[in-house]
Motif scaffolding. Structure first.
Motif, PDB file in Angstrom:
ATOM      1  N   SER A 164      -3.606  -2.246   7.934  1.00 47.04           N
ATOM      2  CA  SER A 164      -4.195  -2.461   9.259  1.00 47.04           C
ATOM      3  C   SER A 164      -4.515  -3.939   9.461  1.00 47.04           C
ATOM      4  CB  SER A 164      -5.453  -1.614   9.436  1.00 47.04           C
ATOM      5  OG  SER A 164      -6.507  -2.060   8.597  1.00 47.04           O
ATOM      6  N   PHE A 202      -0.126   3.953   1.312  1.00 51.67           N
ATOM      7  CA  PHE A 202      -0.524   4.703   2.492  1.00 51.67           C
ATOM      8  C   PHE A 202       0.084   4.097   3.757  1.00 51.67           C
ATOM      9  CE2 PHE A 202      -4.019   5.299  -0.548  1.00 51.67           C
ATOM     10  CZ  PHE A 202      -4.029   6.684  -0.627  1.00 51.67           C
ATOM     11  N   ARG A 228     -14.656  -4.484   7.481  1.00 48.48           N
ATOM     12  CA  ARG A 228     -13.393  -4.194   8.167  1.00 48.48           C
ATOM     13  C   ARG A 228     -13.248  -5.047   9.418  1.00 48.48           C
ATOM     14  NH1 ARG A 228     -13.795   1.258  11.048  1.00 48.48           N
ATOM     15  NH2 ARG A 228     -15.184  -0.115  12.231  1.00 48.48           N
ATOM     16  N   THR A 243     -13.799   0.135   1.175  1.00 46.82           N
ATOM     17  CA  THR A 243     -12.928   0.959   2.014  1.00 46.82           C
ATOM     18  C   THR A 243     -12.995   2.443   1.682  1.00 46.82           C
ATOM     19  OG1 THR A 243     -11.004   0.632   0.562  1.00 46.82           O
ATOM     20  CG2 THR A 243     -11.347  -0.982   2.322  1.00 46.82           C
ATOM     21  N   SER A 265       0.047   2.880   7.812  1.00 43.01           N
ATOM     22  CA  SER A 265      -0.902   1.997   8.488  1.00 43.01           C
ATOM     23  C   SER A 265      -2.151   2.718   8.962  1.00 43.01           C
ATOM     24  CB  SER A 265      -0.222   1.311   9.675  1.00 43.01           C
ATOM     25  OG  SER A 265       0.809   0.459   9.241  1.00 43.01           O
ATOM     26  N   THR A 266      -2.007   3.969   9.387  1.00 48.12           N
ATOM     27  CA  THR A 266      -3.161   4.710   9.905  1.00 48.12           C
ATOM     28  C   THR A 266      -4.188   5.017   8.834  1.00 48.12           C
ATOM     29  OG1 THR A 266      -1.903   6.761   9.597  1.00 48.12           O
ATOM     30  CG2 THR A 266      -1.883   5.762  11.801  1.00 48.12           C
ATOM     31  N   ALA A 267      -3.788   4.958   7.556  1.00 48.05           N
ATOM     32  CA  ALA A 267      -4.704   5.290   6.461  1.00 48.05           C
ATOM     33  C   ALA A 267      -4.886   4.147   5.475  1.00 48.05           C
ATOM     34  CB  ALA A 267      -4.187   6.526   5.715  1.00 48.05           C
ATOM     35  N   SER A 268      -4.302   2.998   5.758  1.00 48.67           N
ATOM     36  CA  SER A 268      -4.320   1.882   4.812  1.00 48.67           C
ATOM     37  C   SER A 268      -5.158   0.732   5.340  1.00 48.67           C
ATOM     38  CB  SER A 268      -2.899   1.395   4.543  1.00 48.67           C
ATOM     39  OG  SER A 268      -2.909   0.159   3.852  1.00 48.67           O
ATOM     40  N   GLN A 304     -14.681   8.020   2.821  1.00 48.51           N
ATOM     41  CA  GLN A 304     -14.123   9.195   2.137  1.00 48.51           C
ATOM     42  C   GLN A 304     -15.000   9.715   1.005  1.00 48.51           C
ATOM     43  OE1 GLN A 304     -11.863   6.380   2.662  1.00 48.51           O
ATOM     44  NE2 GLN A 304     -11.408   7.383   4.599  1.00 48.51           N
ATOM     45  N   SER A 335       0.828  -1.204   0.000  1.00 46.18           N
ATOM     46  CA  SER A 335       0.000   0.000   0.000  1.00 46.18           C
ATOM     47  C   SER A 335       0.861   1.252   0.000  1.00 46.18           C
ATOM     48  CB  SER A 335      -0.916   0.021   1.222  1.00 46.18           C
ATOM     49  OG  SER A 335      -1.589   1.258   1.333  1.00 46.18           O
TER      50      SER A 335
END
Length: 217
Positions: A21, A12, A197, A178, A14-17, A182, A10
């Motif tokens: 995660s 991104f 998730r 996911t 970890s906080t945004a992927s 957004q 990814s």
């Protein structure tokens, strides 16, 4: 002690992927179950491997004694990746869907480790039977029966390469929708995203624990 080869792709953190995660959850559960084990980690977004070149490709089909200096150097880099794969007792791959397919960095890794006559193209490829868990995250849904089912090229492609070509024991975890948090047009799908998730994290923990227990038994 078992060795886990963990690969993320990814772009991104970890906080945004979504994929990171879930791979993090898998790896954490694995290490809790198997604290003395080894984890070999490659972040292909931060440290991408070389894309396949003519020298690297041709070297795979010729006698090492005939390699040019350029071919020898390129093939040595391929061999590092191949040996990491061969020495792993289990493999974990984060493979988010970008534009209907896998990230180019992950494709580059696959191009390097797929070597005809060794890891593929023989009756007993060198990583045959190795369990590989792929976290195939995606912004929408491409599940059977959905309008975009025919555009799902991540699982199809990775099944062809990892399972069919390399002979690995393939399993998928698929967090989807996911993009719902957004994308305002997908806001009504947020509850489905959250359920997907949560299911993916639970699957990651359960599969990691079961796999670690099986390998060290």
């Amino acid at each position: 002690m078992a060795t886990l080869l963990h690969i993320d792709s990814s772009v991104f953190p970890s906080t945004a992927s979504a994929s990171r995660s879930v791979t993090d959850a898998f790896r954490t559960a694995w290490q809790e179950q198997h604290p003395e084990g080894t984890v070999v980690y490659r972040d292909l977004s931060v440290n991408p491997v070389p894309h396949i070149t003519a020298d690297a490709h041709l070297a795979g089909f010729s006698d090492p004694a005939t390699h040019t200096p350029e071919q020898a150097a390129a093939f040595a880099e391929r061999m590092k990746l191949i040996q990491e794969l061969e020495q792993a007792d289990a493999v974990l791959i984060g493979a988010p869907m970008y534009n209907f397919s896998i990230p180019s960095t992950l494709k580059a890794w696959l191009d390097n480790v797929i070597l005809m006559g060794r890891t593929a193209g023989v009756e007993n490829p060198s990583a045959k039977g190795t369990p590989v868990t792929v976290v195939a995250s995606r912004g929408g849904s491409y599940a059977p029966g959905t309008p975009r089912e025919g555009m799902e090229y991540v699982q199809n492609y990775l099944a062809a390469t990892l399972r069919d070509a390399l002979g690995m024991d393939l399993d998928f975890i698929v967090p989807e929708l996911t993009m719902a948090p957004q994308n305002p047009a997908m806001s009504e799908l947020i509850p489905l995203f959250e359920a997907s998730r949560d299911k993916a994290h639970q699957e990651a923990q359960e599969k990691a624990k079961a796999l670690a227990a099986r390998l060290v038994a």
